[in-house]
Design an enzyme around this catalytic site. Structure first.
Site, PDB file in Angstrom:
ATOM      1  N   HIS A   1      45.222  26.470 -47.012  1.00 46.38           N
ATOM      2  CA  HIS A   1      45.474  27.897 -47.220  1.00 46.38           C
ATOM      3  C   HIS A   1      46.637  28.334 -46.365  1.00 46.38           C
ATOM      4  O   HIS A   1      46.849  27.818 -45.270  1.00 46.38           O
ATOM      5  CB  HIS A   1      44.231  28.733 -46.902  1.00 46.38           C
ATOM      6  CG  HIS A   1      43.583  28.413 -45.588  1.00 46.38           C
ATOM      7  ND1 HIS A   1      42.787  27.294 -45.412  1.00 46.38           N
ATOM      8  CD2 HIS A   1      43.624  29.045 -44.395  1.00 46.38           C
ATOM      9  CE1 HIS A   1      42.358  27.266 -44.163  1.00 46.38           C
ATOM     10  NE2 HIS A   1      42.860  28.310 -43.521  1.00 46.38           N
TER      11      HIS A   1
ATOM     12  N   HIS B   1      48.016  31.557 -44.358  1.00 46.14           N
ATOM     13  CA  HIS B   1      47.693  32.883 -43.830  1.00 46.14           C
ATOM     14  C   HIS B   1      48.938  33.756 -43.970  1.00 46.14           C
ATOM     15  O   HIS B   1      50.025  33.375 -43.510  1.00 46.14           O
ATOM     16  CB  HIS B   1      47.368  32.813 -42.331  1.00 46.14           C
ATOM     17  CG  HIS B   1      46.131  32.057 -41.972  1.00 46.14           C
ATOM     18  ND1 HIS B   1      44.954  32.668 -41.619  1.00 46.14           N
ATOM     19  CD2 HIS B   1      45.893  30.727 -41.893  1.00 46.14           C
ATOM     20  CE1 HIS B   1      44.044  31.757 -41.314  1.00 46.14           C
ATOM     21  NE2 HIS B   1      44.592  30.564 -41.480  1.00 46.14           N
TER      22      HIS B   1
END
Ligand code: DGP
Length: 128
Positions: free
Chosen positions: A111, A113
């Site tokens: 992922h 951020h």
């Protein structure tokens, strides 16, 4: 599960993020397409804190395949568009990918951020 080793996760279990993508766990989803989902971080570290996630589970940055190049690029174009939509593009923001234990990775589903909405301070804490 191998604890404390280089792969401190069980790759046979769906991650929290797979369950969010599948709609099995609640999240504030701000973007979704056939390749990428983005949702607000449950513990925001900045006024805007969004996680941009490939729908396909890739555990860590180490597991990115050459064939994932377009998908990884898509994470960044979605981040760019969300930064504009959230009104933080001009003042600026930070994109972070944590990898494995030294990177502080907690969820083993790759992922990005997206953090912004205020000055974010130093890039990393000094080690000593
Ligand atoms: P990282 O350390 O890079 O693996 O960051 C994982 C982030 O995921 C962390 O900032 C908190 C967030 N997070 C953990 N569990 C959940 C959850 O169930 N929902 C949401 N929205 N975010 C979560």
């Amino acid at each position: 599960m191998e604890i404390g080793g280089p792969r401190a996760y069980d790759f046979r279990m769906p991650t929290l993020f797979e369950r969010i993508i599948a709609g099995e766990l609640p999240a504030t989803i701000v973007y979704r397409d056939e390749r990428v989902t983005a949702f607000r971080d449950i513990h925001p570290r900045a006024p805007v804190h969004i996680l941009i996630v490939p729908n396909k589970p890739i555990p860590t940055a180490n597991d990115i395949a050459d064939s994932d190049e377009a998908l990884i690029g898509r994470l960044f174009t979605v981040a760019r568009d969300l930064a504009r939509r959230e009104g933080i593009a001009d003042d600026g923001y930070r994109l972070i990918i944590n990898c494995n234990s030294h990177g502080g990775q907690e969820v083993y589903h790759l992922h990005v951020h997206l953090l912004g909405g205020a000055p974010l301070g130093a890039m990393v804490a000094k080690t000593s």
